[in-house]
Every structure is written in structure tokens, then in C-alpha cells.
Design an enzyme around this catalytic site. Sequence first.
Site, PDB file in Angstrom:
ATOM      1  N   SER A 127      10.343  48.956-127.146  1.00 15.76           N
ATOM      2  CA  SER A 127      10.132  50.143-126.368  1.00 15.76           C
ATOM      3  C   SER A 127      11.194  51.048-126.185  1.00 15.76           C
ATOM      4  O   SER A 127      12.545  50.648-126.248  1.00 15.76           O
ATOM      5  CB  SER A 127       9.793  49.429-124.994  1.00 15.76           C
ATOM      6  OG  SER A 127       9.286  50.270-124.129  1.00 15.76           O
ATOM      7  N   ASP A 128      11.084  52.295-125.722  1.00 12.07           N
ATOM      8  CA  ASP A 128      12.175  53.103-125.500  1.00 12.07           C
ATOM      9  C   ASP A 128      11.529  54.093-124.258  1.00 12.07           C
ATOM     10  O   ASP A 128      10.277  54.377-124.326  1.00 12.07           O
ATOM     11  CB  ASP A 128      12.460  53.948-126.593  1.00 12.07           C
ATOM     12  CG  ASP A 128      13.602  54.711-126.591  1.00 12.07           C
ATOM     13  OD1 ASP A 128      14.915  54.150-126.418  1.00 12.07           O
ATOM     14  OD2 ASP A 128      13.908  55.950-126.286  1.00 12.07           O
TER      15      ASP A 128
END
Length: 193
Positions: free
Chosen positions: A69-70
Amino acid sequence: MNPGLVLASTSPFRRELLQRLALPFDTCSPQVDETPKAGEAPGAMVARLAEAKARAGAAQKPDSLIIGSDQCAELDGRILGKPDSHQRAVEQLGAASGRTVVFHTGLCLLNAVTGEAQVDLATYRVRFRSLSAEQIENYLRKEQPYQCAGSIKSEGLGIALFEAMEGDDPTALVGLPLIRLCSMMERAGLPVV
């Protein structure tokens, strides 16, 4: 036998969110260059980085389902990343005062065995209250959100800075869209409930 679940992140906020699903998981530290590419849109960047983090995690845990995730915040087409300092946080919150900031969160669930990647993007819009310099200073001294995109912790005192929020998954604002992740995990053969 189900593959193990691995969160490719060192973020304590993402770890806390994933614990809500009451599934055993491991973590690893993906080493990924987070530099935006020239002309890359914020949403495209976080989706690319989420997958890159998952693939970096797969290199460490090749028999697992890897979560990457970012997140970034966007104001007027400009990316507001992690401020890393008090002064940058003051600047970010000053710019956001009375404005709407869009938070983009990229999510990837990668089956390291098959190489199949599910990638999605969650957006969340936050309208900030008009903030005085004193309010910004008070908030930053209390919360110190220097490792958070856009200089806020919505799960903490940061909520006091908001006038309104709009999005379909409130956990996306914290950095790991659990509603989307549950759907991805079900498609990957690892239902949460």
C-alpha cells in the site's frame, strides 16, 4: 493449505488497521524507491508503488499473499507527501487550510506463488477547516504527524482539523483500505469471515 499473509510495510498505522481483520500476518520491509516519475499523476503513482512494495515483499516471502500500500495527499495537482519536519508540516497544513485535499491510497494484493496482482486505488476527499497559525502549531505539537501524508492523523487529533470528509472506505484515509482489501482477499481464496 492457505498461503501466509504478509504486510509489506513498516507503517505502524497499516499494521494496526490490518490487525482489525483478526487474521495472522507477518510484516516485511520493502525497499522501494518512492520517487514520482515525471508527469505521473498522484493516483497512478500510489498504485504503482503499492504493487512495487508487494513485489519487493514477494522477493522476501515467496510463498505468501503480499499486501502493498502507498498513500499521498494532493492539493491543486501537487503531491503532499510525508513532511518529515515541523516546518514542512506547518507549510502543508497552512496550504490545506480552508481547502479540499484528496488522499490517494494505492493497494495491491499479490499472490507471490502465481504472480497474480490485484491493484486498486481508493480516494478520499477532506475539506479542512480554516486554520489559524496557532491551531496548526497546537496540533503539530500534540500529534507530531511528521511521517503521515499531508501532515495529519485522521484517526487521532487530526479529525479536529476537518470540516467534512467524503469517500467510500474510511480506512483508506489512514493508509490501508480494508473494505477493498477484504474483497481482494476473498477473490484470492482467503476470506476474512
